[in-house]
Motif scaffolding. Structure first.
Motif, PDB file in Angstrom:
ATOM      1  N   HIS A  34       0.844  -1.198   0.000  1.00 41.63           N
ATOM      2  CA  HIS A  34       0.000   0.000   0.000  1.00 41.63           C
ATOM      3  C   HIS A  34       0.878   1.248   0.000  1.00 41.63           C
ATOM      4  CE1 HIS A  34      -3.077  -2.901   1.028  1.00 41.63           C
ATOM      5  NE2 HIS A  34      -3.977  -1.966   0.785  1.00 41.63           N
ATOM      6  N   LEU A  35       0.393   2.267  -0.658  1.00 39.32           N
ATOM      7  CA  LEU A  35       1.123   3.529  -0.776  1.00 39.32           C
ATOM      8  C   LEU A  35       0.329   4.656  -0.136  1.00 39.32           C
ATOM      9  CD1 LEU A  35       2.022   3.241  -4.562  1.00 39.32           C
ATOM     10  CD2 LEU A  35       3.573   2.826  -2.654  1.00 39.32           C
ATOM     11  N   HIS A  36       1.033   5.663   0.312  1.00 35.84           N
ATOM     12  CA  HIS A  36       0.389   6.913   0.701  1.00 35.84           C
ATOM     13  C   HIS A  36       1.308   8.055   0.290  1.00 35.84           C
ATOM     14  CE1 HIS A  36       2.975   6.635   4.318  1.00 35.84           C
ATOM     15  NE2 HIS A  36       2.809   7.940   4.423  1.00 35.84           N
ATOM     16  N   VAL A  37       0.750   9.258   0.292  1.00 40.06           N
ATOM     17  CA  VAL A  37       1.543  10.434  -0.053  1.00 40.06           C
ATOM     18  C   VAL A  37       1.692  11.271   1.212  1.00 40.06           C
ATOM     19  CG1 VAL A  37       1.726  12.497  -1.504  1.00 40.06           C
ATOM     20  CG2 VAL A  37       0.699  10.399  -2.430  1.00 40.06           C
ATOM     21  N   LYS A  38       2.934  11.600   1.508  1.00 34.39           N
ATOM     22  CA  LYS A  38       3.245  12.482   2.638  1.00 34.39           C
ATOM     23  C   LYS A  38       3.468  13.869   2.063  1.00 34.39           C
ATOM     24  CE  LYS A  38       7.376  12.423   4.370  1.00 34.39           C
ATOM     25  NZ  LYS A  38       8.615  12.029   5.050  1.00 34.39           N
TER      26      LYS A  38
END
Length: 192
Positions: A34-38
């Motif tokens: 899973h990816l997220h954007v910081k």
């Protein structure tokens, strides 16, 4: 009519992440999970913001449709942060970084938006496509973002200019050897 000052207006800045596209070879053989954007907006005192996570889909579009609004009021941490970045000589002090982070917490790629450049152009960013670069400055994908900050930054500029003018208006020049006087001390002196 009451005078409207920057302090009387509640402003907002907003950062949005719309879409991420990573080519099929972006993982470099590792499982991204899973990816997220910081979103690192610490340059203006807004700290680190994070999107929700989304399953990685190499070679396809990953939709985030995430937005974070940050209130701006005269004297707030973010207000002072904007004043600080606008007063420095280094334009890069106003960079907001968008980092794509994998499930292991490693950066897949990074892009940035310079707030001072937006102000200079008098234009917010709406669904702009940024190139994501890895640590070797290789393009590893595209990130579509929006940044709405120009009106808020102008409000801070106007507020700073108004404060400076008020400061000049409240400065009293005294002759050498004289002392500053207030209305109360004048009344006492007049009654003596």
């Amino acid at each position: 009519l009451p005078q409207i000052t920057p302090a009387a207006i509640r402003m907002e800045l907003s950062f949005s992440v719309h879409e991420l596209v990573l080519p099929a070879d972006a993982a470099g053989g590792r499982n991204l999970g899973h990816l997220h954007v910081k979103v690192d907006a610490s340059c203006i005192g807004a700290g680190m913001l994070h999107t929700e996570t989304a399953p990685s889909a190499l070679g396809a579009s990953i939709l985030f449709d995430w937005e974070q609004c940050i209130g701006l009021e005269d004297g707030s941490v973010v207000w002072k942060g904007i004043q600080r970045v606008l007063s420095t000589e280094h334009e890069e002090d106003s960079d907001v970084y968008f980092s794509v982070i994998d499930e292991a917490g490693q950066a897949v790629g990074e892009a940035f938006v310079n707030l001072e450049q937006l102000l200079a152009k008098s234009a917010d960013m709406s669904r702009e496509v940024l190139r994501l670069l890895d640590s070797a400055d290789k393009v590893v994908g595209r990130l579509t973002v929006s940044v709405c900050a120009v009106a808020a930054m102008r409000a801070v500029q106007v507020g700073a200019a108004a404060s400076a003018k008020r400061g000049e208006a409240n400065t009293v020049v005294h002759e050498a050897g004289s002392r500053p006087s207030s209305a109360a001390s004048l009344a006492v002196e007049a009654g003596s």
